[in-house]
Every structure is written in structure tokens, then in C-alpha cells.
Design a protein around this motif. Sequence first.
Motif, PDB file in Angstrom:
ATOM      1  N   GLY A  29      11.029   7.529  -7.097  1.00 32.70           N
ATOM      2  CA  GLY A  29      11.229   8.835  -7.737  1.00 32.70           C
ATOM      3  C   GLY A  29       9.950   9.653  -7.758  1.00 32.70           C
ATOM      4  N   ALA A  30       8.836   8.999  -8.048  1.00 34.11           N
ATOM      5  CA  ALA A  30       7.547   9.706  -8.059  1.00 34.11           C
ATOM      6  C   ALA A  30       7.167  10.161  -6.655  1.00 34.11           C
ATOM      7  CB  ALA A  30       6.461   8.803  -8.637  1.00 34.11           C
ATOM      8  N   ARG A  31       7.459   9.340  -5.659  1.00 34.77           N
ATOM      9  CA  ARG A  31       7.150   9.717  -4.271  1.00 34.77           C
ATOM     10  C   ARG A  31       7.952  10.962  -3.859  1.00 34.77           C
ATOM     11  NH1 ARG A  31       4.896   6.919  -0.176  1.00 34.77           N
ATOM     12  NH2 ARG A  31       5.012   4.997  -1.381  1.00 34.77           N
ATOM     13  N   GLY A  41       0.186  12.829   1.899  1.00 33.52           N
ATOM     14  CA  GLY A  41      -0.973  12.178   2.507  1.00 33.52           C
ATOM     15  C   GLY A  41      -1.712  11.256   1.559  1.00 33.52           C
ATOM     16  N   GLN A  42      -3.031  11.280   1.683  1.00 31.42           N
ATOM     17  CA  GLN A  42      -3.868  10.357   0.930  1.00 31.42           C
ATOM     18  C   GLN A  42      -3.865  10.648  -0.563  1.00 31.42           C
ATOM     19  OE1 GLN A  42      -7.673  10.591   2.829  1.00 31.42           O
ATOM     20  NE2 GLN A  42      -7.086   9.186   4.480  1.00 31.42           N
ATOM     21  N   VAL A  43      -3.708  11.897  -0.926  1.00 30.50           N
ATOM     22  CA  VAL A  43      -3.659  12.247  -2.350  1.00 30.50           C
ATOM     23  C   VAL A  43      -2.425  11.627  -2.983  1.00 30.50           C
ATOM     24  CG1 VAL A  43      -3.499  14.143  -3.997  1.00 30.50           C
ATOM     25  CG2 VAL A  43      -4.948  14.370  -1.981  1.00 30.50           C
ATOM     26  N   ALA A  44      -1.282  11.750  -2.299  1.00 34.32           N
ATOM     27  CA  ALA A  44      -0.049  11.152  -2.817  1.00 34.32           C
ATOM     28  C   ALA A  44      -0.176   9.629  -2.889  1.00 34.32           C
ATOM     29  CB  ALA A  44       1.136  11.550  -1.942  1.00 34.32           C
ATOM     30  N   THR A  45      -0.782   9.029  -1.887  1.00 35.10           N
ATOM     31  CA  THR A  45      -0.975   7.579  -1.882  1.00 35.10           C
ATOM     32  C   THR A  45      -1.851   7.143  -3.051  1.00 35.10           C
ATOM     33  OG1 THR A  45      -0.751   7.532   0.522  1.00 35.10           O
ATOM     34  CG2 THR A  45      -1.775   5.623  -0.509  1.00 35.10           C
TER      35      THR A  45
END
Length: 95
Positions: A29-31, A41-45
Motif C-alpha cells: 500500500g505504501a509503495r 526510485g531510490q527515494v521510494a526505496t
Amino acid sequence: MDHIFTFLSGILFMLFGIIVAVIAVIEHGARVLLFDIGIRGQVATALLALLLLGLIVLAFRWFGRIFGVLIGLLLLMVLLHALFAPVSATVPVSF
């Protein structure tokens, strides 16, 4: 005694499976939410990694005592089995 051991280990694995499933649903859900608002990208990861770490800590805080009790009971069952089982049942015989 084996039935009790199997029952306790089943409860432990079931509880662990439920916790992992809930964490996976929250992470998914957060993704999706991060993707919808444009964070990729990397911020989401990195944000998802922090969320996962927080969820793991929260799960151990909420369910830590239950895990401890179940693991303690399992170890007690192993000890009782080792103490009271006949020697021929604990030592495998090979030819």
C-alpha cells in the motif's frame, strides 16, 4: 509429546506468517501511494526500507512476549523430550 511440540511450532509459524502478511500488505500500500504521488526510485526505496524497519520493530514490541513464550515452551518441550524419552528413541541405530 510430539503432538504438543507440533501444535506449538504450528502456532509460532502461523503467528509469524500472519505478521509477515500484514507487513507485506502495508508495504505494498505504501509503495502504491508513493508511486501515485510521484515518489519513485531510490527515494521510494529508502522510505520503504524505513517503513519496513519501523514495522518490524513495532511487530516485535507488540508480539515479542508471545514469541518469547512460544519459543520458551518449544525449548521446554525439547528438554522434556530429551530427559524422559527412552535412550533407544533418542539415539538412531544404523547398521
